[in-house]
Scaffold this motif. Sequence first.
Motif, PDB file in Angstrom:
ATOM      1  N   ILE A   1      -4.776 -15.858  -6.454  1.00  0.00           N
ATOM      2  CA  ILE A   1      -3.749 -14.878  -6.105  1.00  0.00           C
ATOM      3  C   ILE A   1      -3.568 -13.911  -7.272  1.00  0.00           C
ATOM      4  O   ILE A   1      -4.002 -14.175  -8.403  1.00  0.00           O
ATOM      5  N   TYR A   2      -2.925 -12.797  -6.975  1.00  0.00           N
ATOM      6  CA  TYR A   2      -2.681 -11.751  -7.985  1.00  0.00           C
ATOM      7  C   TYR A   2      -1.178 -11.451  -7.985  1.00  0.00           C
ATOM      8  O   TYR A   2      -0.714 -10.494  -7.374  1.00  0.00           O
ATOM      9  N   PRO A   3      -0.412 -12.284  -8.692  1.00  0.00           N
ATOM     10  CA  PRO A   3       1.048 -12.220  -8.570  1.00  0.00           C
ATOM     11  C   PRO A   3       1.710 -11.089  -9.342  1.00  0.00           C
ATOM     12  O   PRO A   3       2.896 -10.817  -9.133  1.00  0.00           O
ATOM     13  N   TYR A   4       0.979 -10.408 -10.223  1.00  0.00           N
ATOM     14  CA  TYR A   4       1.628  -9.435 -11.109  1.00  0.00           C
ATOM     15  C   TYR A   4       1.241  -7.984 -10.825  1.00  0.00           C
ATOM     16  O   TYR A   4       1.564  -7.094 -11.607  1.00  0.00           O
ATOM     17  N   ILE A   5       0.587  -7.730  -9.710  1.00  0.00           N
ATOM     18  CA  ILE A   5       0.145  -6.359  -9.441  1.00  0.00           C
ATOM     19  C   ILE A   5       1.317  -5.427  -9.173  1.00  0.00           C
ATOM     20  O   ILE A   5       1.169  -4.205  -9.282  1.00  0.00           O
ATOM     21  N   HIS A   6       2.472  -5.977  -8.848  1.00  0.00           N
ATOM     22  CA  HIS A   6       3.630  -5.126  -8.589  1.00  0.00           C
ATOM     23  C   HIS A   6       4.440  -4.845  -9.854  1.00  0.00           C
ATOM     24  O   HIS A   6       5.417  -4.106  -9.807  1.00  0.00           O
ATOM     25  N   GLN A   7       4.035  -5.461 -10.956  1.00  0.00           N
ATOM     26  CA  GLN A   7       4.718  -5.218 -12.226  1.00  0.00           C
ATOM     27  C   GLN A   7       4.054  -4.025 -12.900  1.00  0.00           C
ATOM     28  O   GLN A   7       2.991  -4.146 -13.506  1.00  0.00           O
ATOM     29  N   THR A   8       4.676  -2.884 -12.793  1.00  0.00           N
ATOM     30  CA  THR A   8       4.099  -1.651 -13.351  1.00  0.00           C
ATOM     31  C   THR A   8       4.606  -1.347 -14.749  1.00  0.00           C
ATOM     32  O   THR A   8       4.052  -0.466 -15.417  1.00  0.00           O
ATOM     33  N   CYS A   9       5.624  -2.061 -15.197  1.00  0.00           N
ATOM     34  CA  CYS A   9       6.197  -1.829 -16.524  1.00  0.00           C
ATOM     35  C   CYS A   9       5.906  -3.021 -17.438  1.00  0.00           C
ATOM     36  O   CYS A   9       5.684  -4.143 -16.981  1.00  0.00           O
TER      37      CYS A   9
ATOM     38  N   LEU B   1       0.822  -1.206   0.000  1.00  0.00           N
ATOM     39  CA  LEU B   1       0.000   0.000   0.000  1.00  0.00           C
ATOM     40  C   LEU B   1       0.859   1.261   0.000  1.00  0.00           C
ATOM     41  O   LEU B   1       0.469   2.283  -0.581  1.00  0.00           O
ATOM     42  N   ARG B   2       2.011   1.201   0.643  1.00  0.00           N
ATOM     43  CA  ARG B   2       2.917   2.343   0.603  1.00  0.00           C
ATOM     44  C   ARG B   2       3.416   2.594  -0.819  1.00  0.00           C
ATOM     45  O   ARG B   2       3.510   3.749  -1.263  1.00  0.00           O
TER      46      ARG B   2
ATOM     47  N   THR C   1       2.337   5.789  -6.212  1.00  0.00           N
ATOM     48  CA  THR C   1       1.723   5.876  -7.544  1.00  0.00           C
ATOM     49  C   THR C   1       0.592   6.894  -7.556  1.00  0.00           C
ATOM     50  O   THR C   1       0.451   7.681  -8.506  1.00  0.00           O
ATOM     51  N   LYS C   2      -0.199   6.887  -6.499  1.00  0.00           N
ATOM     52  CA  LYS C   2      -1.281   7.858  -6.410  1.00  0.00           C
ATOM     53  C   LYS C   2      -0.740   9.284  -6.368  1.00  0.00           C
ATOM     54  O   LYS C   2      -1.291  10.198  -7.013  1.00  0.00           O
ATOM     55  N   GLU C   3       0.330   9.474  -5.620  1.00  0.00           N
ATOM     56  CA  GLU C   3       0.924  10.818  -5.537  1.00  0.00           C
ATOM     57  C   GLU C   3       1.505  11.254  -6.881  1.00  0.00           C
ATOM     58  O   GLU C   3       1.389  12.416  -7.269  1.00  0.00           O
TER      59      GLU C   3
ATOM     60  N   PHE D   1       0.617  14.766  -9.993  1.00  0.00           N
ATOM     61  CA  PHE D   1       1.507  15.693 -10.691  1.00  0.00           C
ATOM     62  C   PHE D   1       1.068  15.965 -12.135  1.00  0.00           C
ATOM     63  O   PHE D   1       1.542  16.905 -12.770  1.00  0.00           O
ATOM     64  N   LEU D   2       0.172  15.118 -12.631  1.00  0.00           N
ATOM     65  CA  LEU D   2      -0.264  15.293 -14.015  1.00  0.00           C
ATOM     66  C   LEU D   2      -1.140  16.539 -14.157  1.00  0.00           C
ATOM     67  O   LEU D   2      -1.944  16.849 -13.264  1.00  0.00           O
ATOM     68  N   PRO D   3      -1.024  17.244 -15.255  1.00  0.00           N
ATOM     69  CA  PRO D   3      -1.959  18.340 -15.523  1.00  0.00           C
ATOM     70  C   PRO D   3      -3.380  17.808 -15.649  1.00  0.00           C
ATOM     71  O   PRO D   3      -3.601  16.636 -15.997  1.00  0.00           O
ATOM     72  N   ARG D   4      -4.344  18.663 -15.374  1.00  0.00           N
ATOM     73  CA  ARG D   4      -5.742  18.229 -15.404  1.00  0.00           C
ATOM     74  C   ARG D   4      -6.113  17.612 -16.751  1.00  0.00           C
ATOM     75  O   ARG D   4      -6.812  16.593 -16.811  1.00  0.00           O
ATOM     76  N   ARG D   5      -5.671  18.218 -17.848  1.00  0.00           N
ATOM     77  CA  ARG D   5      -6.051  17.712 -19.174  1.00  0.00           C
ATOM     78  C   ARG D   5      -5.510  16.293 -19.401  1.00  0.00           C
ATOM     79  O   ARG D   5      -6.121  15.498 -20.115  1.00  0.00           O
ATOM     80  N   HIS D   6      -4.371  15.988 -18.766  1.00  0.00           N
ATOM     81  CA  HIS D   6      -3.830  14.639 -18.897  1.00  0.00           C
ATOM     82  C   HIS D   6      -4.590  13.654 -18.010  1.00  0.00           C
ATOM     83  O   HIS D   6      -4.793  12.499 -18.393  1.00  0.00           O
ATOM     84  N   LYS D   7      -5.008  14.118 -16.850  1.00  0.00           N
ATOM     85  CA  LYS D   7      -5.821  13.247 -15.998  1.00  0.00           C
ATOM     86  C   LYS D   7      -7.128  12.890 -16.693  1.00  0.00           C
ATOM     87  O   LYS D   7      -7.624  11.759 -16.569  1.00  0.00           O
ATOM     88  N   GLU D   8      -7.685  13.849 -17.427  1.00  0.00           N
ATOM     89  CA  GLU D   8      -8.938  13.595 -18.127  1.00  0.00           C
ATOM     90  C   GLU D   8      -8.779  12.549 -19.221  1.00  0.00           C
ATOM     91  O   GLU D   8      -9.757  11.927 -19.645  1.00  0.00           O
ATOM     92  N   MET D   9      -7.551  12.371 -19.679  1.00  0.00           N
ATOM     93  CA  MET D   9      -7.273  11.349 -20.685  1.00  0.00           C
ATOM     94  C   MET D   9      -7.169   9.953 -20.067  1.00  0.00           C
ATOM     95  O   MET D   9      -7.062   8.959 -20.788  1.00  0.00           O
ATOM     96  N   LEU D  10      -7.193   9.886 -18.732  1.00  0.00           N
ATOM     97  CA  LEU D  10      -7.057   8.606 -18.015  1.00  0.00           C
ATOM     98  C   LEU D  10      -8.258   8.391 -17.104  1.00  0.00           C
ATOM     99  O   LEU D  10      -8.140   8.360 -15.873  1.00  0.00           O
ATOM    100  N   PRO D  11      -9.453   8.242 -17.672  1.00  0.00           N
ATOM    101  CA  PRO D  11     -10.671   8.172 -16.850  1.00  0.00           C
ATOM    102  C   PRO D  11     -10.745   6.940 -15.961  1.00  0.00           C
ATOM    103  O   PRO D  11     -11.462   6.948 -14.952  1.00  0.00           O
ATOM    104  N   ASN D  12      -9.999   5.878 -16.295  1.00  0.00           N
ATOM    105  CA  ASN D  12     -10.095   4.626 -15.539  1.00  0.00           C
ATOM    106  C   ASN D  12      -8.910   4.416 -14.591  1.00  0.00           C
ATOM    107  O   ASN D  12      -8.833   3.370 -13.947  1.00  0.00           O
ATOM    108  N   PHE D  13      -8.030   5.394 -14.515  1.00  0.00           N
ATOM    109  CA  PHE D  13      -6.799   5.190 -13.749  1.00  0.00           C
ATOM    110  C   PHE D  13      -7.083   4.988 -12.258  1.00  0.00           C
ATOM    111  O   PHE D  13      -6.548   4.074 -11.634  1.00  0.00           O
ATOM    112  N   LYS D  14      -7.929   5.809 -11.683  1.00  0.00           N
ATOM    113  CA  LYS D  14      -8.231   5.691 -10.254  1.00  0.00           C
ATOM    114  C   LYS D  14      -8.939   4.378  -9.941  1.00  0.00           C
ATOM    115  O   LYS D  14      -8.672   3.748  -8.903  1.00  0.00           O
ATOM    116  N   ASP D  15      -9.827   3.957 -10.824  1.00  0.00           N
ATOM    117  CA  ASP D  15     -10.501   2.678 -10.612  1.00  0.00           C
ATOM    118  C   ASP D  15      -9.505   1.519 -10.665  1.00  0.00           C
ATOM    119  O   ASP D  15      -9.631   0.538  -9.917  1.00  0.00           O
TER     120      ASP D  15
END
Length: 386
Positions: free
Chosen positions: A229-237, A51-52, A57-59, A63-77
């Motif tokens: 189990i969810y073994p790949y949630i830590h793979q961000t790349c 969670l840390r 990742t949440k922080e 940093f993204l500009p608002r217009r870029h956040k709007e391009m990622l509507p599913n990111f928070k979900d």
Amino acid sequence: MADGGRNVEEGRTTRDFSDEESRQETDDEKLERQYFWKVIEAFLYYKEYSLRKLQRTKENYTFLPRRHKEMLPNFKDHLKKIEQCIEENQKFLFKIVSETNEMFENRDSTTRIRGAPNDPASQPICGFDMDKVTTTMKQFVRDWSDEGKSERDACYKPIIDEILRLFPMPECSSRKDISILVPGAGLARLMFDIAKLGYTCQGNEWSLYMLFASHFILNRAPGKYHTTIYPYIHQTCNNRSASDQVRAVVIPDVDPTDVPDDLNFSMAAGDFLEVYTEQNCWDCIVTCYFIDTAHNVVAYIENISRLLKPGGYWINLGPLLYHFADVANEWSVELPYEDIKRITTECFKMEIIKEQTSVPSGYIENERSMLKLLYDNVFFVARKPL
């Protein structure tokens, strides 16, 4: 030995440390106790650590500009889904360590797991420890899932086929009379599959991460496909899609309890060079992705030669990614394969009766990742002289 012979049964990690006032601990015993609890704490710390990382990742998203956040509507979900997966993984890891009270006969471990104060002598949990935990979950994929079948077919199948060739029926009056040792057994699937064929098989493992996990899957798995189990949630790349990162893997692909009552296999805990000191006692020793875990690979070869009965076989498959190379405060001698082969044949007089110098295989690879590591393994069979 409980549960049809499938418990971890011997080795240096089985001491009772609960009544410490009754005797004086040696330095080695103290280090063992600290290591034992550190591994448990690493399993239990998984959620907080994950969670840390997720919070970072949440922080970063802020940093993204608002217009870029709007391009990622599913990111928070998507991040909420990762958080849910972390919770499920932690439940699974808690089940694993909750069995250590029975596994190692530590009378105080249940109290500890439920939240007793940390041992003041234990070391703080670090990223390296958590890497071990996440790697353990990937090992479940390799050894006990449908998805891991391709890796098992590449690594385990050639070994099992060779065992069947070397010790066939009916030439062998009883497969139970053939004793096979598997050092570096990991999560025990290779030794399990060998034992199911009827051979007497023992695995050996030093890592408590692997021992805790293998004990759970062999002794406490309630059936086939019972755990997600969810073994790949830590793979961000290198993810092709967000769903690939949070995809579920269901284990085990076989029922580990669906075995004959007289199945003869076990797991010995401890260092290979310290646990096994006998001579001329094993018909076959199988090493799969193991010999490069040595500080001194020559010592491994020497011990294998000593342990084998005259005429016994050593079957090896794996690379030479020496685990202690360039590790701080650890010594290591890294030899090329040609030296290993020469030492085996000239110094210990074993005969190479089969050899393949190019056997490709992955190792705990994410089959949907855009980046994969391929090992070009060596596979050989050596026979000890009569």
